[in-house]
Scaffold this motif. Structure first.
Motif, mmCIF file in Angstrom:
data_model
loop_
_atom_site.group_PDB
_atom_site.id
_atom_site.type_symbol
_atom_site.label_atom_id
_atom_site.label_comp_id
_atom_site.label_asym_id
_atom_site.label_seq_id
_atom_site.Cartn_x
_atom_site.Cartn_y
_atom_site.Cartn_z
ATOM 1 N N PRO A 1 23.294 -1.305 -29.537
ATOM 2 C CA PRO A 1 22.644 -0.772 -28.335
ATOM 3 C C PRO A 1 23.278 0.585 -27.987
ATOM 4 N N LYS A 2 22.476 1.483 -27.461
ATOM 5 C CA LYS A 2 22.993 2.837 -27.231
ATOM 6 C C LYS A 2 24.151 2.882 -26.247
ATOM 7 N N GLY A 3 24.221 1.867 -25.372
ATOM 8 C CA GLY A 3 25.278 1.903 -24.359
ATOM 9 C C GLY A 3 26.641 1.512 -24.895
ATOM 10 N N LYS A 4 26.675 1.002 -26.114
ATOM 11 C CA LYS A 4 27.934 0.457 -26.636
ATOM 12 C C LYS A 4 28.818 1.541 -27.218
ATOM 13 N N MET A 5 30.014 1.667 -26.675
ATOM 14 C CA MET A 5 30.946 2.643 -27.237
ATOM 15 C C MET A 5 31.754 2.003 -28.342
ATOM 16 N N GLU A 6 32.120 2.822 -29.304
ATOM 17 C CA GLU A 6 32.911 2.334 -30.436
ATOM 18 C C GLU A 6 34.278 1.845 -29.940
ATOM 19 N N GLY B 1 0.790 -1.230 0.000
ATOM 20 C CA GLY B 1 0.000 0.000 0.000
ATOM 21 C C GLY B 1 0.817 1.273 0.000
ATOM 22 N N LYS B 2 2.149 1.157 0.098
ATOM 23 C CA LYS B 2 2.958 2.386 0.084
ATOM 24 C C LYS B 2 3.150 2.874 -1.349
ATOM 25 N N LYS B 3 3.405 4.171 -1.438
ATOM 26 C CA LYS B 3 3.698 4.743 -2.755
ATOM 27 C C LYS B 3 5.186 4.605 -3.049
ATOM 28 N N ILE B 4 5.467 3.994 -4.185
ATOM 29 C CA ILE B 4 6.864 3.824 -4.593
ATOM 30 C C ILE B 4 7.038 4.446 -5.966
ATOM 31 N N THR B 5 8.163 5.128 -6.163
ATOM 32 C CA THR B 5 8.466 5.578 -7.527
ATOM 33 C C THR B 5 9.771 4.932 -7.945
ATOM 34 N N TYR B 6 9.916 4.708 -9.238
ATOM 35 C CA TYR B 6 11.105 3.999 -9.712
ATOM 36 C C TYR B 6 11.938 4.909 -10.616
ATOM 37 N N HIS B 7 13.225 4.954 -10.337
ATOM 38 C CA HIS B 7 14.127 5.772 -11.159
ATOM 39 C C HIS B 7 14.847 4.882 -12.169
ATOM 40 N N ASP B 8 14.647 5.143 -13.447
ATOM 41 C CA ASP B 8 15.342 4.381 -14.494
ATOM 42 C C ASP B 8 16.794 4.831 -14.576
ATOM 43 N N SER B 9 17.710 3.894 -14.397
ATOM 44 C CA SER B 9 19.116 4.278 -14.613
ATOM 45 C C SER B 9 19.348 4.337 -16.120
ATOM 46 N N CYS B 10 20.198 5.262 -16.557
ATOM 47 C CA CYS B 10 20.411 5.427 -18.004
ATOM 48 C C CYS B 10 20.993 4.164 -18.628
ATOM 49 N N GLU C 1 36.295 22.547 -23.757
ATOM 50 C CA GLU C 1 36.483 21.399 -22.866
ATOM 51 C C GLU C 1 35.366 21.327 -21.849
ATOM 52 N N GLU C 2 34.952 22.495 -21.375
ATOM 53 C CA GLU C 2 33.906 22.523 -20.348
ATOM 54 C C GLU C 2 32.635 21.822 -20.853
ATOM 55 N N GLU C 3 32.278 22.094 -22.113
ATOM 56 C CA GLU C 3 31.091 21.437 -22.669
ATOM 57 C C GLU C 3 31.260 19.924 -22.677
ATOM 58 N N LEU C 4 32.438 19.501 -23.159
ATOM 59 C CA LEU C 4 32.675 18.061 -23.280
ATOM 60 C C LEU C 4 32.676 17.387 -21.917
ATOM 61 N N ARG C 5 33.151 18.095 -20.917
ATOM 62 C CA ARG C 5 33.254 17.510 -19.576
ATOM 63 C C ARG C 5 31.907 17.329 -18.901
ATOM 64 N N ALA C 6 30.903 18.068 -19.369
ATOM 65 C CA ALA C 6 29.629 18.078 -18.646
ATOM 66 C C ALA C 6 28.722 16.908 -18.999
ATOM 67 N N CYS C 7 29.078 16.137 -20.012
ATOM 68 C CA CYS C 7 28.166 15.093 -20.493
ATOM 69 C C CYS C 7 28.162 13.880 -19.561
ATOM 70 N N THR C 8 26.963 13.394 -19.237
ATOM 71 C CA THR C 8 26.844 12.218 -18.379
ATOM 72 C C THR C 8 26.666 10.938 -19.201
ATOM 73 N N THR C 9 26.781 11.038 -20.499
ATOM 74 C CA THR C 9 26.605 9.904 -21.430
ATOM 75 C C THR C 9 25.255 9.207 -21.222
ATOM 76 N N CYS C 10 24.245 9.998 -20.903
ATOM 77 C CA CYS C 10 22.954 9.413 -20.537
ATOM 78 C C CYS C 10 22.138 8.978 -21.749
ATOM 79 N N ASN C 11 22.548 9.408 -22.948
ATOM 80 C CA ASN C 11 21.864 9.004 -24.193
ATOM 81 C C ASN C 11 20.483 9.632 -24.393
ATOM 82 N N ALA C 12 20.105 10.594 -23.558
ATOM 83 C CA ALA C 12 18.796 11.224 -23.748
ATOM 84 C C ALA C 12 18.753 11.947 -25.090
#
Ligand code: SF4
Ligand code: SF4
Lengths: 259, 436
Positions: free
Chosen positions: B253-258, A142-151, B366-377
């Motif tokens: 797959p998006k996670g695969k680096m060259e 019954g608790k509210k849970i949210t899930y965070h998708d890891s990239c 460099e600052e721009e390049l450093r900020a990326c989290t490689t999240c693929n969004a």
């Protein structure tokens, strides 16, 4: 709990069902160690013969590669693959989506081909196969849970459903954040960001994500990655909700509610 | 007199096609400056991507309302261009509505559909103008677009509206002339939309009406030819390049680096020196990572030309969202700018790098390049299958491996991995200390 290493299995001429790849965070980070213990306990209770590499395990090289240090990545890959191949490892489970991604997508080209599953999928398989049985009306009922998708589980490998199905066995109410699944917002740790200060901006990524998670009114934020764990915990703290909102790994949640 | 118009038409068409071809070949040459990668595997999946992403605009439908409007503009604009075929033939042969007698009633249906589409295109473009300039959606007022990119977008929308209005005016005048039985204006029957407006012209003399019809006809076709040549200088090039871009999308797959086989070799020889002894000696010093556009792959460069600057990538990027210097849209725009700069160098001096500049630092910091989290969004969001992350990762490789430039904390992380097999300074002997 008795945990055997690959070397011990090997010395006895035995093979475990699966190798539990703990990963650097799971080995050394104090918060992540709890996830590691919880997952090991699940495997133990479910009666699965598993091994760890223990002192022989080394970083997969993921943060080095993403930071741009391909040389270091290849060195780590080379020695890990040699080790795994020498032990004849076939199947690997890991609680870290970064390790999972590296094994799944990047090691095969370098000569390391294994059947690798992330613990979210593994838990789902164990539940489906009846090897894990849940208590009636557990802690999260019954608790509210949210899930965070890891990239690295989500967008990088397209796994969105398995962890949600695992959470469904908890009889909790699953609420989604505004940005979820393929639109999910990063916790801010990937791409080796975990290992340096964030670049300057107007807020931190994990603060933004923490606020978004807190806004769902859930009392638990479920995660599947040790780095997300650190980032979200800080994010929730910054939002001033550390008392009310807990960040837990899905393995911890299952372990608490297993029969 | 007729022959003069025919010659004028031929000249305009010739010049337009020549200019367009020259520019297209220049772009092709620029794209081929990139490093080679093989992207021809799994053709079935590639055709599917082409159909779904480019023709079907699948990603656009993440926002259905905008997708429908965009679809009108896209489909409308493409389909109406069938009409251009008739205009071409009429222009060259000195005929008028040459398909009308051939197609009979079908002709009326076709033109009717074109007219409805023309109205939809014009209305959708008008809504897009409002979204950009009056509603000021966040990704459109971003400073990424300051200057030319913002006007570029507006010019495109305005031009499309004007072209559609010219097309409709031409038809309306034609209808009025048909009704009067003017010579040369064959009777086709009532066009669905413009026949309603024909009475508007009742006050005009025959010759004035012909002037309106001819004027609209000429402006429309000259406008189309001019627009054709505007395309390759504008973000609007995406209407062409979205197709090859969808086909050549990275299927991994998006996670695969060259992988970097050169480094893999090096590590192999370092670990097994006995192999190195028999290895063939190479006399070229390999370059690691990307400093300039030539070090990127041709797909990265194709991406840069295909980017439509919509900003969906940046709207989803955690770094952009939290005010970091990084914006994936700008990574693409800067790559294109640098590639254009290199192209100009080649044209003027016959060599690519006469300007002592590079993509790194002169365009991307460099600052721009450093900020990326490689999240693929960004990769996930892009409707035309562009991968800004791939460029970022290759440039990070250059920074670290060629220039040894990394933040202090990363250098510590590297040496920890090297010495302790973990990114933190813990002893490998404590790796199993979590077991109680
Ligand atoms: S991969 Fe990098 S550039 Fe792309 S959205 Fe994520 S942080 Fe932004
Ligand atoms: S890279 Fe793609 S999503 Fe980003 S601005 Fe360009 S077209 Fe839009």
């Amino acid at each position: 709990m008795q945990i055997k290493t690959m070397a011990e299995y090997f010395a006895n001429g035995e093979t475990p069902e699966v190798l539990f790849w703990v990963g650097c965070a799971g080995s050394f980070d104090q918060r992540a160690q709890k996830i590691t213990r919880a997952f090991a306990a699940i495997l133990d209770k479910a009666g699965i013969p598993f091994a760890i590499l223990g002192k022989e395990e080394g970083c997969t090289g993921d943060p080095a590669r993403r930071a741009g240090n391909e040389f270091l990545f290849q060195m780590m890959a080379y020695s890990n693959i040699q080790l795994l191949n020498n032990y004849g490892v076939k199947s690997i489970v890991t609680a870290c989506p970064h390790c999972f991604n590296t094994f799944r997508n990047e090691y095969p080209q370098l000569g390391g081909t294994y059947e690798v599953v992330h613990h979210a999928t593994y838990l789902q398989q164990l539940i489906d196969g009846g090897r894990i049985k849940m208590k009636e009306g557990g802690t999260f009922k019954g608790k509210k849970i949210t899930y965070h998708d890891s990239c690295y589980l989500g967008r990088a490998n397209g796994i969105y459903e398995a962890p949600r199905q695992v959470l469904e066995t908890l009889d909790a109410e699953l609420v989604e954040m505004k940005r979820c699944k393929s639109k999910g917002l990063c916790c801010g740790a990937g791409g080796a960001q975990m290992f340096k200060e964030e670049e300057k901006g107007n807020t931190r990524v994990n603060f933004a994500r923490g606020h978004e998670a807190v806004a769902t009114d859930a009392s638990v934020i479920a995660a599947n990655c040790p780095f997300c764990m650190t980032m979200l915990t800080d994010g929730v703290k910054e939002a001033g909700k550390e008392e009310e909102v807990k960040v837990l790994d899905i393995a911890e949640m299952i372990e608490q509610n297993m029969q | 007199m007729q022959i003069v118009y025919q010659l004028l038409f031929l000249t305009a068409l010739g010049v337009a096609v020549w200019l367009f071809t020259r520019r297209a070949l220049g772009i092709r040459r620029n794209i081929l400056l990139g490093r080679n990668v093989e992207l021809n595997d799994r053709p079935a999946e590639r055709w599917k991507n082409l159909l779904l992403l480019a023709f079907g605009q699948k990603k656009m439908f993440r926002n259905p309302l905008v997708a429908v409007l965009h679809f009108f503009v896209y489909a409308g604009f493409i389909i109406i261009n069938i009409e251009i075929l008739e205009i071409m033939i009429d222009g060259l042969a000195g005929t008028h509505r040459i398909f009308a007698p051939v197609l009979g009633r079908l002709y009326l249906v076709l033109i009717g559909c074109f007219e409805i589409l023309a109205v939809l295109v014009a209305v959708s473009c008008a809504i897009f103008l409002v979204r950009r300039n009056i509603l000021k959606l966040k990704r459109f007022i971003s400073k990424d677009l300051d200057g030319w990119p913002r006007s570029d977008a507006n010019y495109i929308l305005l031009t499309e509206i004007v072209l559609m209005l010219l097309f409709l005016t031409m038809n309306a005048a034609d209808q009025a002339l048909q009704a009067r039985g003017a010579e040369h204006y064959i009777t086709t029957g009532d066009f669905w939309v413009t026949s309603q407006f024909a009475p508007l012209f009742s006050g005009l003399s025959d010759s004035a009406l012909i002037a309106v019809e001819r004027g609209a006809w000429w402006l429309h076709i000259l406008g189309v030819l001019a627009f054709l040549n505007y395309l390759p200088f504008s973000k609007h090039l995406h209407i062409i390049l979205a197709f090859p871009n969808a086909y050549y999308t990275d299927l991994r797959p998006k996670g695969k680096m060259e992988n970097m086989p050169a480094i893999q070799q090096e590590v192999l020889y370092a670990m097994q020196p006995e192999l190195a002894a028999n290895a063939p000696v190479s006399d070229t010093v390999p370059k690691f990572g990307a400093k300039d556009v030539q070090d990127l792959t041709w797909k990265n460069l194709l991406d840069a030309y295909a980017c439509t600057e919509c900003g969906r990538c940046s709207a989803a990027c955690p770094a952009t969202q939290t005010g970091k210097a990084l914006s994936p849209r700008l990574i693409m725009m800067k790559t294109r700018d640098r590639l254009e700069e290199v192209g100009r160098n080649i044209r003027q001096h016959g060599s690519a790098t006469t300007d002592n500049k590079s993509l790194l630092r002169d365009h991307i910091t460099e600052e721009e390049l450093r900020a990326c989290t490689t999240c693929n969004a960004c990769v996930e969001e892009c409707p035309v299958s562009i991968n800004p992350l791939h460029i970022i990762l290759q440039m990070r490789r250059h920074l670290v491996m060629e220039e040894s430039s990394a933040p202090q904390e990363w250098n510590m992380m590297f040496s920890n991995i090297e010495n302790n097999m973990a990114p933190w300074k813990f002893s490998p002997d404590d790796r199993d200390a979590w077991i109680q």
